[in-house]
Design an enzyme around this catalytic site. Sequence first.
Site, PDB file in Angstrom:
ATOM      1  N   SER A 125       0.924  -1.435   0.014  1.00 23.92           N
ATOM      2  CA  SER A 125       0.136  -0.149   0.026  1.00 23.92           C
ATOM      3  C   SER A 125       0.895   1.278  -0.048  1.00 23.92           C
ATOM      4  O   SER A 125       1.931   1.273   0.613  1.00 23.92           O
ATOM      5  CB  SER A 125      -0.632  -0.218   1.523  1.00 23.92           C
ATOM      6  OG  SER A 125      -1.423   1.298   1.435  1.00 23.92           O
ATOM      7  N   TYR A 152      -1.526   0.152  10.562  1.00 24.68           N
ATOM      8  CA  TYR A 152      -1.747  -0.549   9.361  1.00 24.68           C
ATOM      9  C   TYR A 152      -0.849  -0.520   8.276  1.00 24.68           C
ATOM     10  O   TYR A 152      -0.041  -1.429   7.901  1.00 24.68           O
ATOM     11  CB  TYR A 152      -3.009   0.029   8.512  1.00 24.68           C
ATOM     12  CG  TYR A 152      -3.226  -0.357   6.920  1.00 24.68           C
ATOM     13  CD1 TYR A 152      -3.695  -1.588   6.600  1.00 24.68           C
ATOM     14  CD2 TYR A 152      -2.804   0.442   6.033  1.00 24.68           C
ATOM     15  CE1 TYR A 152      -3.612  -2.163   5.360  1.00 24.68           C
ATOM     16  CE2 TYR A 152      -3.053   0.010   4.635  1.00 24.68           C
ATOM     17  CZ  TYR A 152      -3.412  -1.006   4.212  1.00 24.68           C
ATOM     18  OH  TYR A 152      -3.578  -1.552   3.040  1.00 24.68           O
ATOM     19  N   LYS A 156       2.066  -3.287   6.774  1.00 26.49           N
ATOM     20  CA  LYS A 156       2.350  -3.721   5.367  1.00 26.49           C
ATOM     21  C   LYS A 156       3.719  -3.393   4.967  1.00 26.49           C
ATOM     22  O   LYS A 156       4.527  -4.177   4.271  1.00 26.49           O
ATOM     23  CB  LYS A 156       1.669  -2.419   4.546  1.00 26.49           C
ATOM     24  CG  LYS A 156       0.226  -2.977   4.259  1.00 26.49           C
ATOM     25  CD  LYS A 156      -0.087  -4.387   3.584  1.00 26.49           C
ATOM     26  CE  LYS A 156      -1.603  -4.738   3.681  1.00 26.49           C
ATOM     27  NZ  LYS A 156      -1.774  -6.031   2.769  1.00 26.49           N
TER      28      LYS A 156
HETATM   29  N1  UFG Z   1     -12.840  11.716   1.813  1.00 31.58           N
HETATM   30  C1  UFG Z   1     -13.639  12.740   2.197  1.00 31.58           C
HETATM   31  N2  UFG Z   1     -15.034  12.362   2.553  1.00 31.58           N
HETATM   32  C2  UFG Z   1     -15.570  10.981   2.760  1.00 31.58           C
HETATM   33  C3  UFG Z   1     -14.495   9.961   2.435  1.00 31.58           C
HETATM   34  C4  UFG Z   1     -13.263  10.356   1.914  1.00 31.58           C
HETATM   35  O1  UFG Z   1     -13.625  13.897   2.035  1.00 31.58           O
HETATM   36  O2  UFG Z   1     -16.514  10.841   3.372  1.00 31.58           O
HETATM   37  C5  UFG Z   1     -11.666  12.065   1.209  1.00 31.58           C
HETATM   38  C6  UFG Z   1     -10.709  11.894   2.198  1.00 31.58           C
HETATM   39  O3  UFG Z   1     -10.091  12.660   3.183  1.00 31.58           O
HETATM   40  C7  UFG Z   1      -9.448  11.564   1.217  1.00 31.58           C
HETATM   41  C8  UFG Z   1      -9.955  11.097  -0.137  1.00 31.58           C
HETATM   42  O4  UFG Z   1     -11.241  11.528   0.012  1.00 31.58           O
HETATM   43  O5  UFG Z   1      -8.721  12.633   0.920  1.00 31.58           O
HETATM   44  C9  UFG Z   1     -10.011   9.717  -0.243  1.00 31.58           C
HETATM   45  O6  UFG Z   1     -10.231   8.932   0.692  1.00 31.58           O
HETATM   46  P1  UFG Z   1     -10.516   7.244   0.994  1.00 31.58           P
HETATM   47  O7  UFG Z   1     -11.037   7.153   2.218  1.00 31.58           O
HETATM   48  O8  UFG Z   1     -11.464   6.942  -0.361  1.00 31.58           O
HETATM   49  O9  UFG Z   1      -9.173   6.712   0.295  1.00 31.58           O
HETATM   50  P2  UFG Z   1      -7.900   7.052   1.244  1.00 31.58           P
HETATM   51  O10 UFG Z   1      -6.890   7.665   0.405  1.00 31.58           O
HETATM   52  O11 UFG Z   1      -7.989   7.480   2.632  1.00 31.58           O
HETATM   53  O12 UFG Z   1      -7.293   5.357   1.414  1.00 31.58           O
HETATM   54  C10 UFG Z   1      -6.534   4.811   0.521  1.00 31.58           C
HETATM   55  C11 UFG Z   1      -6.969   3.226   0.857  1.00 31.58           C
HETATM   56  C12 UFG Z   1      -6.631   2.933   1.991  1.00 31.58           C
HETATM   57  C13 UFG Z   1      -5.028   2.921   2.367  1.00 31.58           C
HETATM   58  C14 UFG Z   1      -4.860   4.384   1.931  1.00 31.58           C
HETATM   59  C15 UFG Z   1      -3.248   4.511   2.289  1.00 31.58           C
HETATM   60  O13 UFG Z   1      -8.214   3.088   0.266  1.00 31.58           O
HETATM   61  O14 UFG Z   1      -6.767   1.394   1.980  1.00 31.58           O
HETATM   62  O15 UFG Z   1      -5.157   4.848   0.959  1.00 31.58           O
HETATM   63  O16 UFG Z   1      -2.802   5.864   1.904  1.00 31.58           O
HETATM   64  F1  UFG Z   1      -4.719   2.653   3.404  1.00 31.58           F
END
Ligand code: UFG
Length: 353
Positions: A125, A152, A156
């Site tokens: 990841s 997490y 990894k």
């Molecule tokens: N976001 C919002 N509102 C929401 C959900 C997400 O604004 O309700 C934003 C988050 O702050 C982020 C972006 O949308 O900026 C993407 O968020 P996600 O939750 O879709 O994905 P992440 O980037 O947080 O997570 C991804 C993977 C994880 C991994 C992580 C590591 O899904 O499994 O990257 O960086 F661990």
Amino acid sequence: MAAMSTASPPAVLVTGGAGYIGAHTAKALHEQGFLPVVFDDLSSGSRGSVRWGPLIEGDLRDRGALTEALATHRVSAVIHFAGLIEVGRSTAKPDLFWEVNVGGTINLLTAMREQGVGRLVFSSSAAVYGQGGRGPLEAIVETADKAPASPYGDTKLAAERMISAQCRAYGLTAVALRYFNAAGADPSGLIGEAHEPETHLIPLAIAAALGDGKPLTIFGQDFDTPDGTCLRDYVHVTDLAAAHLAALTVELPAGAFEAVNVGSGEGRSVSQVVEAVGRAVGAAVPHGVGPRRAGDPPSLVADPRRGRELLGWTPRHSSLDEIVADALRWERSPAYGAGRRDPANRRKSSAPA
Ligand code: UFG
């Protein structure tokens, strides 16, 4: 390693193959002439997503079950997805994350060694990088500082290091794929993303636009990015699946270990995603702006060159509009509803990705 048109296709064990990325990779394996043998405890994956080969219900912590799966199906290689993935939960239960993600991987490697299986593709990841010492908008190369921001990410990185050490010690050949933001769904509408609970941006934005969910909250609009919302690198899950096939079949010397980013190289902001979902649905995404979410770095964008050079892999379906169109098709498909109702999806929020 290449699939040939023999009577029995080469078997590849896919741990976590009932989960989101695992199921898409199982489909790609099948299409390339391999037999995907899924090993999954169904704690978060769905039985209905296992369509292209046998399912073995088992837990990574049960080494005997892994050994038996490898032996029974004469497995020639392993793609290892199974593990705990919720970043927030890893902070509350770090011991469980180490037990499953690191302990489970040790079990798998031991079982592989016992059975003479010498080829591995590992689900890693972008979480291994954290913010590190890089600039806020700098693309991430594989050699960048590793500073995971969560247990997490720690697990990894630890698993990668252990795999790499076993490559050197025992001649295992392995590729760790560091995913950026997996998104979209297979265009067939048969499989897609169905996390329980859902925390990812694109499915939440789609649900909000369809009126099936709560209004979306944008987590922070005051980041040091062009429009103030976070930048992420969204990569279509079918492109991700193709990266696994490339990592499985690329010629590498015995004992080699490679870590490769799997991202598009393009940063898209939360606001851009919200607009793209509104365009696809034909209705604006109801949303508000809330505070930043703990642990969200402003920007996570891959430098994708290594994947191109080593694996000959480039994303083909990762424009934001294609990702959103396929995610929307999936959320409207009958299989999505059935998957959501699968009790295996609701039992507990742990295990395979
Ligand atoms: N976001 C919002 N509102 C929401 C959900 C997400 O604004 O309700 C934003 C988050 O702050 C982020 C972006 O949308 O900026 C993407 O968020 P996600 O939750 O879709 O994905 P992440 O980037 O947080 O997570 C991804 C993977 C994880 C991994 C992580 C590591 O899904 O499994 O990257 O960086 F661990």
